[in-house]
Every structure is written in structure tokens, then in C-alpha cells.
Design a protein around this motif. Structure first.
Motif, PDB file in Angstrom:
ATOM      1  N   UNK A  17       0.824  -1.214   0.000  1.00  0.00           N
ATOM      2  CA  UNK A  17       0.000   0.000   0.000  1.00  0.00           C
ATOM      3  C   UNK A  17       0.865   1.275   0.000  1.00  0.00           C
ATOM      4  N   UNK A  18       1.784   1.322  -0.946  1.00  0.00           N
ATOM      5  CA  UNK A  18       2.694   2.459  -1.059  1.00  0.00           C
ATOM      6  C   UNK A  18       2.185   3.530  -2.017  1.00  0.00           C
ATOM      7  N   UNK A  19       1.090   3.258  -2.732  1.00  0.00           N
ATOM      8  CA  UNK A  19       0.598   4.186  -3.750  1.00  0.00           C
ATOM      9  C   UNK A  19      -0.073   5.422  -3.177  1.00  0.00           C
ATOM     10  N   UNK A  32       5.106   8.450  -4.899  1.00  0.00           N
ATOM     11  CA  UNK A  32       5.596   7.130  -5.267  1.00  0.00           C
ATOM     12  C   UNK A  32       7.001   6.837  -4.770  1.00  0.00           C
ATOM     13  N   UNK A  33       7.440   7.548  -3.751  1.00  0.00           N
ATOM     14  CA  UNK A  33       8.713   7.226  -3.104  1.00  0.00           C
ATOM     15  C   UNK A  33       8.386   6.266  -1.959  1.00  0.00           C
ATOM     16  N   UNK A  34       8.917   5.074  -2.015  1.00  0.00           N
ATOM     17  CA  UNK A  34       8.561   4.064  -1.020  1.00  0.00           C
ATOM     18  C   UNK A  34       9.512   4.030   0.171  1.00  0.00           C
ATOM     19  N   UNK A  61       1.543  -3.699  -3.652  1.00  0.00           N
ATOM     20  CA  UNK A  61       2.636  -2.791  -3.284  1.00  0.00           C
ATOM     21  C   UNK A  61       2.293  -1.345  -3.631  1.00  0.00           C
ATOM     22  N   UNK A  62       1.818  -1.098  -4.844  1.00  0.00           N
ATOM     23  CA  UNK A  62       1.502   0.265  -5.270  1.00  0.00           C
ATOM     24  C   UNK A  62       0.007   0.575  -5.175  1.00  0.00           C
ATOM     25  N   UNK A  97      -6.352   2.595   0.895  1.00  0.00           N
ATOM     26  CA  UNK A  97      -7.047   1.303   0.866  1.00  0.00           C
ATOM     27  C   UNK A  97      -6.446   0.294   1.843  1.00  0.00           C
ATOM     28  N   UNK A  98      -5.420   0.693   2.578  1.00  0.00           N
ATOM     29  CA  UNK A  98      -4.772  -0.214   3.532  1.00  0.00           C
ATOM     30  C   UNK A  98      -5.804  -0.712   4.536  1.00  0.00           C
TER      31      UNK A  98
END
Length: 177
Positions: free
Chosen positions: A40-42, A131-133, A169-170, A175-176
């Protein structure tokens, strides 16, 4: 005390025959992710705050590019996290055991990562990105504008398990579960 631990790690590496390299920290991540979460990095916006040691001219023209290549350090990890053996990604036995240099995480010896966030805007020495994880507080080792000519050439291939592992991931962080 921190410098002493670093010195001891360097000496330990030299005694083991490993060479080390000292690199500067040029920036720090401000905001964005927290908590070392896997997915959930998006949709997350953060700031790459360049050190005040750099003049603003070091960013001249960067706003003409859509994306950056950012090299950062898994600073919350430690040498004890490094796993120099084959293991299943995320310790999931459904995925095949793979070697240290297959994994994209803090368990590699240098604990360095690369991300390609979208550049939203530049404000002085602050680069606003999406978008920097990397987590809030992460040290940035280097950054550069993405040139398409330096992206992989030819067909990029991989086995099927990364698609399953990284399906969320993205996904937008809102939505987590």
C-alpha cells in the motif's frame, strides 16, 4: 557513540576482508510512509529535502523531468538484519527460496534501495514527489532525473512470484486494511 558503532562495523568488515565505502547523505525524506510496511505504497506524497549545504542551482532544470531516480538507505535496519542465504521472500514458503541479491529489502549487505518517484514540484531545496517508497526520515544518498535512455533496454523478464507478492505494493495507501 554512533560514530563508534560505525567505526566498529567498518573494522569488523575490514577484518572479514570486506571493503567499505563512505557516501554522503545529500537529503532526507520528510513525510510520507512510516512503519516499514510492505504494501500500500501508492498515492503517498512526500518531500525529498536536499541538505542546505547545496545551492539551489543543483536542482536547476530538474522540474522539466517527470521522474527521479532516488538512491536511499534502509536506515532503520542493522547489520544483524542482513541475510546472506537463500530464503523465501517475506518468509512465505509458497514462494521459492532466493538469494540475498534477489530480494528488494533491508536484508542486503549495503541496505541500499532505488526508487523512481514522480516529481510533482520543486520548492527551493524541497522536491515534492509521489511514489517514493522510503519512510519519513530516510537518508537519501543520491538522486538524478530519469532519462529514458538509462532505463533497461530490451525485454525485462522475471518469474511469476513477484507479481503475486507485490500485487498490493503500489495500491493506494488509503485502501490499507
Amino acid at each position: 557513540m554512533r560514530w563508534l558503532r560505525g567505526l566498529l562495523r567498518t573494522l569488523e568488515g575490514l577484518l572479514k576482508g570486506h571493503r567499505t565505502l563512505e557516501v554522503p547523505i545529500i537529503a532526507t525524506v520528510v513525510g510520507g510512509h512510516t512503519g516499514r510496511l510492505d504494501d500500500y505504497k501508492g498515492g503517498v506524497v512526500s518531500i525529498i529535502r536536499l541538505s542546505s549545504d547545496f545551492p539551489p542551482e543543483t536542482l536547476q532544470g530538474i522540474d522539466e523531468f517527470s521522474h527521479l531516480q532516488v538512491i536511499w538507505h534502509f536506515h532503520e535496519g542493522s547489520a544483524t538484519d542482513v541475510a546472506l542465504h537463500a530464503r523465501s521472500p517475506r518468509d512465505n514458503p509458497a514462494w521459492p527460496a532466493t538469494g540475498t541479491f534477489v530480494h528488494h529489502n533491508h536484508r542486503r549487505p549495503a541496505r541500499i534501495a532505488t526508487s523512481y518517484p514522480r516529481l510533482l514540484r520543486v520548492d527551493g531545496l524541497d522536491l515534492h514527489v509521489e511514489g517514493l517508497d522510503a519512510d519519513d526520515g530516510t537518508p537519501i544518498i543520491d538522486l538524478v532525473a530519469v532519462f529514458t535512455q538509462f532505463l533497461p533496454r530490451g525485454l525485462v523478464t522475471q518469474p511469476t512470484w513477484p507479481d503475486e507478492m507485490l500485487k498490493d505494493y503500489w495500491t493506494d495507501s488509503k485502501e490499507r486494511p
